[in-house]
Design a protein around this motif. Structure first.
Motif, PDB file in Angstrom:
ATOM      1  N   ALA A  91       0.831  -1.201   0.000  1.00 49.60           N
ATOM      2  CA  ALA A  91       0.000   0.000   0.000  1.00 49.60           C
ATOM      3  C   ALA A  91       0.867   1.254   0.000  1.00 49.60           C
ATOM      4  O   ALA A  91       1.939   1.274   0.619  1.00 49.60           O
ATOM      5  CB  ALA A  91      -0.913   0.020   1.229  1.00 49.60           C
ATOM      6  N   PRO A  92       0.408   2.311  -0.677  1.00 48.95           N
ATOM      7  CA  PRO A  92       1.091   3.597  -0.532  1.00 48.95           C
ATOM      8  C   PRO A  92       1.163   3.977   0.946  1.00 48.95           C
ATOM      9  O   PRO A  92       0.217   3.723   1.703  1.00 48.95           O
ATOM     10  CB  PRO A  92       0.190   4.561  -1.307  1.00 48.95           C
ATOM     11  CG  PRO A  92      -0.537   3.690  -2.294  1.00 48.95           C
ATOM     12  CD  PRO A  92      -0.744   2.380  -1.584  1.00 48.95           C
ATOM     13  N   ALA A  93       2.269   4.538   1.374  1.00 51.35           N
ATOM     14  CA  ALA A  93       2.473   4.827   2.792  1.00 51.35           C
ATOM     15  C   ALA A  93       1.321   5.627   3.376  1.00 51.35           C
ATOM     16  O   ALA A  93       0.876   5.363   4.501  1.00 51.35           O
ATOM     17  CB  ALA A  93       3.804   5.566   2.985  1.00 51.35           C
ATOM     18  N   GLU A  94       0.798   6.580   2.624  1.00 49.31           N
ATOM     19  CA  GLU A  94      -0.265   7.429   3.167  1.00 49.31           C
ATOM     20  C   GLU A  94      -1.605   6.698   3.238  1.00 49.31           C
ATOM     21  O   GLU A  94      -2.548   7.214   3.836  1.00 49.31           O
ATOM     22  CB  GLU A  94      -0.393   8.707   2.341  1.00 49.31           C
ATOM     23  CG  GLU A  94      -0.739   8.480   0.884  1.00 49.31           C
ATOM     24  CD  GLU A  94      -0.435   9.711   0.036  1.00 49.31           C
ATOM     25  OE1 GLU A  94      -1.379  10.193  -0.615  1.00 49.31           O
ATOM     26  OE2 GLU A  94       0.712  10.182   0.025  1.00 49.31           O
ATOM     27  N   GLN A  95      -1.686   5.502   2.637  1.00 46.86           N
ATOM     28  CA  GLN A  95      -2.916   4.716   2.705  1.00 46.86           C
ATOM     29  C   GLN A  95      -2.759   3.460   3.552  1.00 46.86           C
ATOM     30  O   GLN A  95      -3.691   2.648   3.620  1.00 46.86           O
ATOM     31  CB  GLN A  95      -3.357   4.291   1.302  1.00 46.86           C
ATOM     32  CG  GLN A  95      -4.032   5.372   0.492  1.00 46.86           C
ATOM     33  CD  GLN A  95      -4.622   4.824  -0.804  1.00 46.86           C
ATOM     34  OE1 GLN A  95      -4.272   3.728  -1.238  1.00 46.86           O
ATOM     35  NE2 GLN A  95      -5.517   5.582  -1.412  1.00 46.86           N
ATOM     36  N   ALA A  96      -1.621   3.292   4.195  1.00 45.56           N
ATOM     37  CA  ALA A  96      -1.367   2.048   4.922  1.00 45.56           C
ATOM     38  C   ALA A  96      -2.402   1.810   6.012  1.00 45.56           C
ATOM     39  O   ALA A  96      -2.867   0.678   6.213  1.00 45.56           O
ATOM     40  CB  ALA A  96       0.042   2.056   5.496  1.00 45.56           C
ATOM     41  N   ASP A  97      -2.749   2.869   6.745  1.00 40.98           N
ATOM     42  CA  ASP A  97      -3.740   2.698   7.814  1.00 40.98           C
ATOM     43  C   ASP A  97      -5.111   2.332   7.251  1.00 40.98           C
ATOM     44  O   ASP A  97      -5.839   1.515   7.837  1.00 40.98           O
ATOM     45  CB  ASP A  97      -3.844   3.983   8.641  1.00 40.98           C
ATOM     46  CG  ASP A  97      -2.617   4.206   9.509  1.00 40.98           C
ATOM     47  OD1 ASP A  97      -1.913   3.223   9.831  1.00 40.98           O
ATOM     48  OD2 ASP A  97      -2.354   5.366   9.867  1.00 40.98           O
ATOM     49  N   GLN A  98      -5.474   2.892   6.105  1.00 44.76           N
ATOM     50  CA  GLN A  98      -6.746   2.546   5.470  1.00 44.76           C
ATOM     51  C   GLN A  98      -6.730   1.095   5.002  1.00 44.76           C
ATOM     52  O   GLN A  98      -7.735   0.389   5.099  1.00 44.76           O
ATOM     53  CB  GLN A  98      -7.012   3.471   4.288  1.00 44.76           C
ATOM     54  CG  GLN A  98      -7.311   4.906   4.668  1.00 44.76           C
ATOM     55  CD  GLN A  98      -7.379   5.799   3.435  1.00 44.76           C
ATOM     56  OE1 GLN A  98      -6.368   6.291   2.947  1.00 44.76           O
ATOM     57  NE2 GLN A  98      -8.588   5.989   2.922  1.00 44.76           N
ATOM     58  N   ALA A  99      -5.592   0.668   4.470  1.00 44.51           N
ATOM     59  CA  ALA A  99      -5.484  -0.727   4.041  1.00 44.51           C
ATOM     60  C   ALA A  99      -5.610  -1.662   5.233  1.00 44.51           C
ATOM     61  O   ALA A  99      -6.258  -2.718   5.139  1.00 44.51           O
ATOM     62  CB  ALA A  99      -4.151  -0.950   3.328  1.00 44.51           C
ATOM     63  N   ALA A 100      -5.004  -1.278   6.359  1.00 40.04           N
ATOM     64  CA  ALA A 100      -5.110  -2.110   7.559  1.00 40.04           C
ATOM     65  C   ALA A 100      -6.552  -2.205   8.026  1.00 40.04           C
ATOM     66  O   ALA A 100      -7.031  -3.288   8.411  1.00 40.04           O
ATOM     67  CB  ALA A 100      -4.226  -1.535   8.668  1.00 40.04           C
ATOM     68  N   GLU A 101      -7.275  -1.105   7.978  1.00 41.99           N
ATOM     69  CA  GLU A 101      -8.681  -1.130   8.378  1.00 41.99           C
ATOM     70  C   GLU A 101      -9.504  -1.974   7.409  1.00 41.99           C
ATOM     71  O   GLU A 101     -10.440  -2.676   7.815  1.00 41.99           O
ATOM     72  CB  GLU A 101      -9.229   0.300   8.424  1.00 41.99           C
ATOM     73  CG  GLU A 101     -10.695   0.390   8.839  1.00 41.99           C
ATOM     74  CD  GLU A 101     -10.994  -0.347  10.142  1.00 41.99           C
ATOM     75  OE1 GLU A 101     -12.088  -0.972  10.218  1.00 41.99           O
ATOM     76  OE2 GLU A 101     -10.150  -0.326  11.062  1.00 41.99           O
ATOM     77  N   ALA A 102      -9.151  -1.935   6.120  1.00 41.94           N
ATOM     78  CA  ALA A 102      -9.847  -2.774   5.138  1.00 41.94           C
ATOM     79  C   ALA A 102      -9.634  -4.248   5.454  1.00 41.94           C
ATOM     80  O   ALA A 102     -10.561  -5.060   5.331  1.00 41.94           O
ATOM     81  CB  ALA A 102      -9.346  -2.451   3.733  1.00 41.94           C
ATOM     82  N   ILE A 103      -8.429  -4.615   5.870  1.00 46.45           N
ATOM     83  CA  ILE A 103      -8.136  -6.008   6.224  1.00 46.45           C
ATOM     84  C   ILE A 103      -8.990  -6.435   7.409  1.00 46.45           C
ATOM     85  O   ILE A 103      -9.586  -7.523   7.409  1.00 46.45           O
ATOM     86  CB  ILE A 103      -6.640  -6.179   6.531  1.00 46.45           C
ATOM     87  CG1 ILE A 103      -5.804  -5.976   5.260  1.00 46.45           C
ATOM     88  CG2 ILE A 103      -6.364  -7.558   7.123  1.00 46.45           C
ATOM     89  CD1 ILE A 103      -4.305  -5.951   5.509  1.00 46.45           C
ATOM     90  N   ARG A 104      -9.059  -5.577   8.439  1.00 48.60           N
ATOM     91  CA  ARG A 104      -9.865  -5.901   9.629  1.00 48.60           C
ATOM     92  C   ARG A 104     -11.350  -6.003   9.270  1.00 48.60           C
ATOM     93  O   ARG A 104     -12.044  -6.935   9.694  1.00 48.60           O
ATOM     94  CB  ARG A 104      -9.664  -4.824  10.692  1.00 48.60           C
ATOM     95  CG  ARG A 104      -8.271  -4.770  11.300  1.00 48.60           C
ATOM     96  CD  ARG A 104      -8.259  -3.831  12.491  1.00 48.60           C
ATOM     97  NE  ARG A 104      -6.920  -3.618  13.006  1.00 48.60           N
ATOM     98  CZ  ARG A 104      -6.134  -2.578  12.670  1.00 48.60           C
ATOM     99  NH1 ARG A 104      -6.603  -1.659  11.834  1.00 48.60           N
ATOM    100  NH2 ARG A 104      -4.922  -2.464  13.170  1.00 48.60           N
ATOM    101  N   ALA A 105     -11.837  -5.030   8.503  1.00 51.66           N
ATOM    102  CA  ALA A 105     -13.261  -5.023   8.156  1.00 51.66           C
ATOM    103  C   ALA A 105     -13.614  -6.242   7.303  1.00 51.66           C
ATOM    104  O   ALA A 105     -14.692  -6.839   7.464  1.00 51.66           O
ATOM    105  CB  ALA A 105     -13.605  -3.733   7.413  1.00 51.66           C
ATOM    106  N   ALA A 106     -12.725  -6.642   6.402  1.00 50.62           N
ATOM    107  CA  ALA A 106     -12.990  -7.806   5.560  1.00 50.62           C
ATOM    108  C   ALA A 106     -13.033  -9.076   6.387  1.00 50.62           C
ATOM    109  O   ALA A 106     -13.838  -9.977   6.122  1.00 50.62           O
ATOM    110  CB  ALA A 106     -11.935  -7.911   4.462  1.00 50.62           C
ATOM    111  N   ALA A 107     -12.171  -9.183   7.410  1.00 50.90           N
ATOM    112  CA  ALA A 107     -12.187 -10.364   8.275  1.00 50.90           C
ATOM    113  C   ALA A 107     -13.501 -10.458   9.033  1.00 50.90           C
ATOM    114  O   ALA A 107     -14.109 -11.534   9.130  1.00 50.90           O
ATOM    115  CB  ALA A 107     -11.007 -10.315   9.246  1.00 50.90           C
TER     116      ALA A 107
END
Length: 600
Positions: A556-572
């Motif tokens: 993920a782009p560094a500025e979107q890393a936290d959003q990507a992490a939240e996407a991983i949690r929400a998908a789980a």
């Protein structure tokens, strides 16, 4: 081009059309409405396909207002990689090959005869195909590994899709099957996309790790210096200066000549001896495995321009787990993890699920006590707190013993405690094991069904039931029945966990796609550093790059890393609800963000 649809199609069936050889081939597309009726037919040149698909996906061809079509592929590795290379991604597909493999075997399909008769669509999972079958089932492509041979022409695809539609509509539980097939097909898309994007790989770090562990890279096919030194240490301890450590037979003879009475050269066997040669020999074997599986030759073959591109095989294991037909993605050793390195101004977001299979067992069995033991925390520690076992290690041994059918040793002593405290969960796996012992089949939560016992298994059982059966015949039959019972016991759990993981992947893929691409705004540091090696589709947005049973890695782009992490949690969380509704089971993640993907 022939008739085009007057309304946006719900599905588009692709296939080759009769004509000249590979060059200049034409592609046919049949558009279907929501009821599966044909509403249009298009004929176009192969090189026009990417633009046509792009138009359908972006709205110019009818894909507006959330009506992007479901693409019907004969086989995703056949159709999707060229689209990705052209900068085109799709939202959904239905993979006929993957779907056929599930429907032809599933217990939920009430009339499988037509599907089973269509044997040209059969392609066995990687762990079920005998070597002599491989040539008939697969083509070998140097860039893509083993590619199953299934029909790719339009009329064959339409006929198979019709058979599959009928099988689903007449199934005893079509809802579960549709969910499974959608997840399996999404997995096919993910596998192709991860290969196209590649895993960001630090070749310099990989070389440093190899040099540190093995010695500097040798000339040609020689062995590195530290391996040679370790080999001499073993030879000295065995008092045999000429023994070939890479020859199991000669090594075994040398071990026995030195008074080491072992039956094989496996590490488990070697560890039963305390001879001074054992420790350096085990270290040498570890070095040899690293050099063979992931040494410099592997680096030359599988890593290019900072990307490692393995070949995934969705559904490659009969339980639904993935396999790999090239690059060894499922066996990357822990010591090489530091070589997974994000591009400049990008990050790797890594997440794995804690105790996925036991949680799946608790959910599918409806065992509330087991679910509560792990809700919001480590499940093994929860068993200790509940007084089921004394230590976390005992909890792990007991749970694994229950899922894999261990009846001896420490696991055999601990499993009865689980049977007493978690009767619903144990009843589910015990029933699956009994079905297997009797020669039956079992199914996962969504309907993937285990293969029946082999003809060899059947012969053993028939021999044991003859009037002149010997004690040896009966013993062999009991052993075979027990082995198949352990297989079916684990099948329902591992297969259901694999279904949860597929649902996680499918949901995460779409959540990442919805994140905005990094634009050229001056305030964006990442804009000046696109991940060019990831290809035109993924160079400016977060994307999946790695999957291993219960683990994902997103680049993920560094500025979107936290959003990507939240996407991983929400998908789980979404995957848990999708499969198990309001069951009191959660799927907690161990998640990290960094430049490198290093697991503890």
């Amino acid at each position: 081009m022939t008739s085009a649809p007057d309304q946006p199609p719900a599905a588009c069936v692709l296939g080759t059309l009769p004509g000249p050889g590979f060059e200049g081939r034409r592609i046919g597309i049949v558009d279907l409405d929501r009821e599966g009726r044909e509403i249009g037919r298009i004929d176009l040149a192969e090189d026009a396909l990417p633009d046509h698909v792009r138009d359908r996906e972006t709205g110019a061809g009818g894909g507006q207002n959330g009506s992007r079509p479901r693409w019907i592929f004969s086989d995703t590795p056949k159709w999707y990689p060229p689209l990705l290379a052209a900068g085109v991604s799709i939202e959904r597909c239905h993979d006929l090959r993957l779907t056929h493999a599930i429907l032809a075997r599933s217990e939920l399909v009430t009339a499988p005869e037509a599907l089973r008769a269509a044997s040209d669509w059969d392609a066995a999972p990687a762990d079920a195909a005998a070597p002599e079958q491989a040539a008939a089932l697969f083509d070998v492509d140097a860039g893509r590994g083993f590619i199953p041979q299934v029909p790719h022409d339009l009329e064959a695809a339409l006929a198979e899709y019709a058979r599959q539609t009928t099988a689903i509509e007449t199934a005893s539980d079509p809802g579960r099957l549709r969910l499974l097939l959608a997840a399996e097909s999404a997995g096919g898309l993910v596998a192709a996309e991860m290969r196209a994007a590649g895993v960001p790989w630090d070749e310099v770090e990989h070389d440093r790790i190899l040099s540190d562990l093995l010695g500097p890279r040798p000339i040609r096919d020689g062995k590195p210096a530290k391996m040679l030194a370790k080999a001499e240490e073993v030879r000295a301890a065995l008092d045999d200066p000429r023994v070939n450590l890479d020859s199991p037979n000669r090594l075994l003879a040398a071990l026995r000549n030195a008074g080491i009475n072992v039956a094989s050269t496996s590490k488990w066997e070697l560890r039963t001896s305390e001879h001074p040669a054992i420790e350096p020999l085990l270290e040498y074997k570890k070095m040899a495995r690293l050099l063979s599986a992931n040494g410099w030759h592997w680096l030359d073959e599988w890593v290019d321009e900072g990307r490692y591109r393995p070949v995934y095989v969705p559904g490659g294991v009969v339980t639904g787990r993935w396999a790999a037909s090239g690059g060894g993605a499922l066996q990357i050793p822990r010591q090489l993890r530091p070589a997974l390195r994000a591009d400049e101004e990008w990050r790797l977001v890594s997440a794995d699920v804690a105790q996925l299979e036991p949680r799946a067992l608790a959910a599918m069995s409806g065992d509330r006590a087991m679910a509560e033991a792990g809700f919001g925390r480590d499940l093994y520690s929860g068993l200790v707190d509940a007084g089921v076992v004394a230590t976390r290690q005992e909890a792990k041994i007991a749970v694994l013993g229950a899922m894999y059918g261990s009846t001896t040793g420490e696991a055999g002593a601990l499993v009865p405690r689980l049977r007493q405290n978690f009767p619903a969960a144990m009843h589910l796996v015990d029933s699956a094991a009994e079905a297997g012992r009797q020669g039956g089949v079992v199914s996962t939560w969504l309907g993937r069904t285990s293969p029946p016992p082999s003809e060899g298994w059947q012969r053993l059982q028939r021999a044991a039931n003859r009037f002149d059966a010997t004690g040896a015949d009966e013993q062999r039959a009991r052993r075979a029945a027990g082995d198949h019972g352990r297989f079916t016991r684990n099948f329902v759990v591992q297969g259901t966990a694999a279904e949860w993981a597929l649902a996680w992947l499918a949901d995460l893929r779409l959540r990442l796609e919805r994140l905005p691409e990094i634009d050229g705004a001056p305030e964006s540091r990442v804009a000046a550093h696109p991940a060019a090696a990831s290809g035109p589709v993924f160079s400016r947005r977060a994307h999946l790059v790695f999957f291993l049973h219960d683990e994902v890695i997103v680049h993920a782009p560094a500025e979107q890393a936290d959003q990507a992490a939240e996407a991983i949690r929400a998908a789980a969380a979404s995957a848990g609800r999708l499969l198990f509704g309001d069951a009191p089971v959660d799927f907690p993640l161990d998640l990290s963000i960094g430049e490198r993907a290093i697991k503890d």
